[in-house]
Design an enzyme around this catalytic site. Structure first.
Site, PDB file in Angstrom:
ATOM      1  CG  ASN A 517      -0.318  -0.094   2.510  1.00 53.39           C
ATOM      2  OD1 ASN A 517       0.763  -0.671   2.649  1.00 53.39           O
ATOM      3  ND2 ASN A 517      -0.950   0.469   3.522  1.00 53.39           N
ATOM      4  CE  LYS A 540       8.122 -10.568   1.841  1.00 52.87           C
ATOM      5  NZ  LYS A 540       7.274 -10.277   0.646  1.00 52.87           N
ATOM      6  CB  SER A 593      -1.938  -9.018   7.950  1.00 51.74           C
ATOM      7  OG  SER A 593      -1.224 -10.246   7.870  1.00 51.74           O
ATOM      8  CD  GLU A 614       1.599  -0.413  10.979  1.00 55.86           C
ATOM      9  OE1 GLU A 614       0.534  -0.755  11.557  1.00 55.86           O
ATOM     10  OE2 GLU A 614       1.690  -0.304   9.764  1.00 55.86           O
ATOM     11  CG  LEU A 615       1.836  -6.370  13.325  1.00 54.21           C
ATOM     12  CD1 LEU A 615       1.753  -7.419  14.410  1.00 54.21           C
ATOM     13  CD2 LEU A 615       2.474  -6.956  12.070  1.00 54.21           C
ATOM     14  CB  CYS A 648      -1.944   0.684   8.585  1.00 51.88           C
ATOM     15  SG  CYS A 648      -0.596   1.869   8.524  1.00 51.88           S
ATOM     16  CD  GLU A 747      -6.228  -3.220   8.985  1.00 54.05           C
ATOM     17  OE1 GLU A 747      -5.669  -2.155   8.714  1.00 54.05           O
ATOM     18  OE2 GLU A 747      -5.612  -4.255   9.305  1.00 54.05           O
TER      19      GLU A 747
END
Length: 855
Positions: A517, A540, A593, A614-615, A648, A747
């Site tokens: 994103n 990655k 995620s 950061e999820l 997010c 979410e």
């Protein structure tokens, strides 16, 4: 000669597994592709190409659009339906699109419908003079059911009228059970053709001894597998006896019976005359007075195809030869006359399932494929892939438009990347901070020179609206310049007492795992601070963002960074896991995620390896009654829906005090409808497409589930008119979701927001904290007491008062609480907490003469 190309529709099914078994010893002689509606099917890993699709009949229009794309791309010689739904769809499609249907293993749609609907099966056989078990459709009145029971006696068979008769099949043994079955919609009641005495004896045992946890009722059925060639002639007639226990096939015996062969010949004649072509599985039972009687038939290969192959009946080779003229090497099986159940297949890993679900496509590589020069950037050059997985990329705005595929990095390439990074990092760490800063300044200038190319890449690859893409470039540059400023100047040591000092040292090699994103800003927000603090990075990036990745790598090379200092490995969650498990990788930073974060946390935790994660967020906006509703509605709408809600930090739960709820609901609905939905390359567009058809379908399913649960769509709720070629979903505002509903708790990561009323600041904060996430929470109120309570009690890593929910400052720490984050926050001076290690030194005064400038 080219290999035959076979496409299996619903290849993840049991029939698909059977076909793979049949072809196991000739796998190199054929190209196999599969469609499937679920990513977790066991057999999908063994196909050369896999396409994740909507369900065949439940989402018929969406499936057909995808199916046409697949046919044009694959151009298969033979198309095999593996489920009854697929047979119905393919027969109808073949009748409507004969030019696209070459090699379809099916015939006339009327016959297909008769195989799918068990009542139509009964009527078909009745009119054609074939022996079929007497049947009664439901709902049926008491008179009908009583007459049927008197005529045929108990037990009676009850099963679904359409679809899979092997599921939800019951034997009813008395009037009460029969009446309940007769009242249900969509069932069929049949005369039971098995031995009633066996059933009654079993029931007597249950009454005497109790019900065992594992039932052991045995039964025997006969199967006749016929095959009708395209010219209507017989091409196969193979009979077996199937011994079953608990409804599961335990043993298959070859059945050499003239009566069975004769019934097979009659079926071939009847179905050929009705227009069927291809396989037909006739399921029968032997009765004492009537001989073989049919109780069901399926117009496809079956779950016993692999067992029949072991007996010498090669149905796949037969289909290929009769429908395409192409042949496979002879594989007569083992010549067994008896095959017993032995079917153990390891399940796919969670990584495989999630990667396919995200991308919607997977292709395996073979040693004969042309090399792709995009598998890994190692030691200053791109390495190709000569084996492994290739991921298809498509333009989200025009889903039919193929972009360059991504070849997954191999385990060897990951090892090479880490080894090269170790060597480069030693020299890089020996540079002064100023020397590192000069090189990184050149990196930033190279990125700036590629600004327009980066914008266009994000517009095309991830569907980011033009304005958002431009802002992302600026944010990436700002993050880079801030890190260089903070970490590449001369930094004094910190005194800790007489003769004691502390300093920060690089950790070594860091893995950076970034999402689609924000493919540039999040990547640069990890890469530049790590490099500025003396580390090397193995990166990655997300699968869809290949061109953006290539441009960043180009910029790093143009800046003259040491070869190996920045490496890129490409692929799915399997690659992320390998990075985490790679001993040369010191730390891992990921934005992804919650599920991906948990998997990586387990891998890192086993090695005591620090993780920064950061999820995501299910972010709340609280609007109190004193807020300026007219002023804030536009900001909330843009925060919720711009870039199709794929941030997010997007506002997903709009919590509104009851006294201003109607006003804000109207204002927010109007602001949402005013957002410009359109092509991402147009300057005015605010809402572009979702990243993939899979995500589009997931968002649609989430909205449909909410509506089924009693919620109401205020605006949106579908695909925008004129934009059905891409992956758009309209900005959707929903009311009436309960706090325990899936849409409130999870979410969606799409253009969907829930608006929900409350009374009092205490109730508002309870709702803010009522979900697993804790990334961003925003309060709109001028009341200082409410602000203080909100700041004291809201559980989120980022709290906002009276400002736009989505934006964050480059110098501020960014990280979530609860399930939204793990490890230290990102950005600003806080990056040093993750990308360096603290070292205490005793008794050395060299720093006083300026001999050391490490940070």
């Amino acid at each position: 000669m080219n290999k035959p190309r076979i496409l299996l529709v619903s290849g993840g099914s049991l029939v698909g597994q059977n076909i793979l078994h049949i072809l196991a010893d000739r796998r190199a002689e054929v190209e196999l592709a599969a469609t499937n509606s679920a990513a977790d099917a066991i057999s999908l890993r063994d196909f050369d190409t896999v396409y994740l699709t909507p369900e065949t009949l439940r989402e018929r229009a969406a499936f057909e659009n995808r199916f046409v794309e697949i046919l044009r791309q694959e151009q298969p010689d033979l198309v095999i339906p593996c489920r009854d739904d697929d047979v119905v769809f393919m027969a109808d499609f073949k009748a409507r699109h004969p030019a696209l249907s070459s090699g379809f293993l099916c015939g006339h749609p009327v016959v297909a419908e008769a195989t799918y609907d068990k009542w139509a099966s009964w009527e078909f056989c009745l009119t054609q003079g074939l022996p079929f078990a007497p049947s009664l459709r439901t709902p049926a009145d008491a008179t009908e059911t009583a007459r049927f029971a008197r005529e045929h006696g108990f037990p009676l068979l009850v099963k679904p009228r359409c679809g899979f008769a092997s599921r939800s099949v019951y034997l009813v043994v008395d009037e009460a059970q029969l009446q309940r079955a007769a009242e249900r919609e969509g069932q069929i009641i049949q005369r039971y053709l098995g031995d009633a005495d066996d059933v009654n004896a079993y029931l007597g045992k249950l009454h005497a001894s109790g019900v065992p946890l594992f039932h052991s009722l045995n039964d025997i059925k006969h199967s006749i597998q016929i095959f009708i060639a395209p010219d209507g002639t017989a091409a196969g007639n193979f009979c077996t006896v199937n011994t079953r226990r608990h409804g599961v096939s335990m043993q298959l015996d070859r059945y050499l019976s003239e009566d069975a062969a004769a019934l097979g010949r009659r079926c071939i004649e009847v179905f050929a005359r009705a227009g069927w072509r291809g396989p037909m599985n006739i399921q029968c039972r032997m009765t004492p007075d009537e001989g073989l009687v049919i109780y069901e038939f399926n117009a496809r290969l079956s779950g016993a195809s692999a067992a029949r192959h072991l007996m010498g009946h090669d149905e796949v080779a037969l289909a290929l030869k009769t429908f395409t003229g192409k042949t496979l090497p002879v594989s007569p099986g083992r010549g067994d006359s008896v095959v017993r159940r032995s079917f153990l297949v390891p399940p796919p890993s969670r990584d495989e399932i999630e990667a396919l679900a995200d991308a919607g496509f997977r292709r395996r590589r073979t040693e004969t494929d042309e090399l792709e020069n995009n598998a890994a950037w190692v030691g200053g050059r791109w390495l190709g892939s000569n084996g492994g997985t290739v991921w298809e990329r498509r333009n989200p705005a025009r889903w039919h438009e193929r972009l360059e595929d991504v070849a997954q990095s191999s385990a060897t390439q990951i090892e090479q990347a880490a080894a090269a990074a170790v060597q480069a990092q030693r020299h890089w760490a020996a540079c002064t901070p100023e020397e590192r800063g000069a090189r990184l300044d050149a990196f930033v200038q190279a990125l700036q020179a590629r600004r327009e190319a980066l914008i266009q890449a994000m517009v095309t690859e991830v569907g980011k609206p033009l304005g958002d893409a431009g802002q992302e470039v600026e944010r990436a540059l700002a993050l880079a310049r801030l890190a260089i400023s903070d970490f590449c100047g001369t930094q004094p040591w910190q005194g800790c007492g007489v003769g004691v000092h502390a300093r920060r040292q690089p950790v070594g090699v860091v893995a950076a795992i970034t999402p689609f994103n924000h493919p540039l800003a999040i990547a640069i927000g990890k890469l530049i601070p790590a490099l500025a603090l003396g580390n090397a990075v193995v990166w990655k990036p997300a699968l869809p963002a290949l061109r953006t990745t290539q441009l960043v790598i180009e910029a790093s090379a143009a800046a003259g960074l040491p070869q190996g200092l920045v490496a890129a490995v490409l692929g799915d969650a399997e690659v992320a896991q390998r990075l985490a498990q790679q001993p040369r990788i010191a730390r891992v930073s990921i934005t992804a995620s919650i599920a991906a974060g948990r998997q990586l946390a387990a891998a890192c935790g086993a090695l005591l390896k620090p993780l920064q994660a950061e999820l995501g967020g299910n972010n709340a906006v609280v609007v109190m009654g004193d807020a300026d509703v007219a002023r804030i509605a536009d900001a909330i709408a843009r925060s919720a829906f711009s870039f199709a809600g794929q941030r997010c930090t997007a506002a997903r739960r709009i919590l509104v005090e009851q006294r201003c709820y109607p006003m804000l609901m109207d204002a927010l609905t109007a602001a949402t409808q005013a957002l410009r939905v359109g092509e991402p390359g147009e300057a005015a567009t605010e809402v572009g497409p979702l990243i993939s058809r899979t995500r589009q379908q997931a968002v649609a399913a989430a909205v449909a589930g909410a509506v089924q649960g009693g919620a109401r769509v205020l605006c949106g709720g579908g695909v925008p008119r004129g934009l059905d070629e891409g992956c758009w979903y309209m900005p959707t505002l929903i009311t009436g979701c309960t706090p325990d509903s899936a849409l409130f708790q999870e979410e969606t990561f799409g253009p969907v927001a829930v608006i929900h009323p409350f009374t009092g600041i205490g109730a508002a904060i309870a709702l803010v904290n009522a979900v697993p996430h804790g990334l961003v929470a925003t309060l709109y109120s001028g009341d200082e007491s409410m602000q203080r309570r909100f700041l004291a009690e809201a559980e989120a890593g980022v709290l906002k008062l009276n400002c736009a929910p989505a934006g964050v400052h480059a110098e501020a720490p960014f990280g979530g609480w609860k399930d939204s984050g793990f490890g230290p926050p990102e950005h600003g001076s806080w990056d040093a907490e993750f990308y360096t290690r603290i070292q205490a030194l005793y008794g050395w005064a060299g720093h006083a003469a300026g001999q050391c400038q490490d940070y």
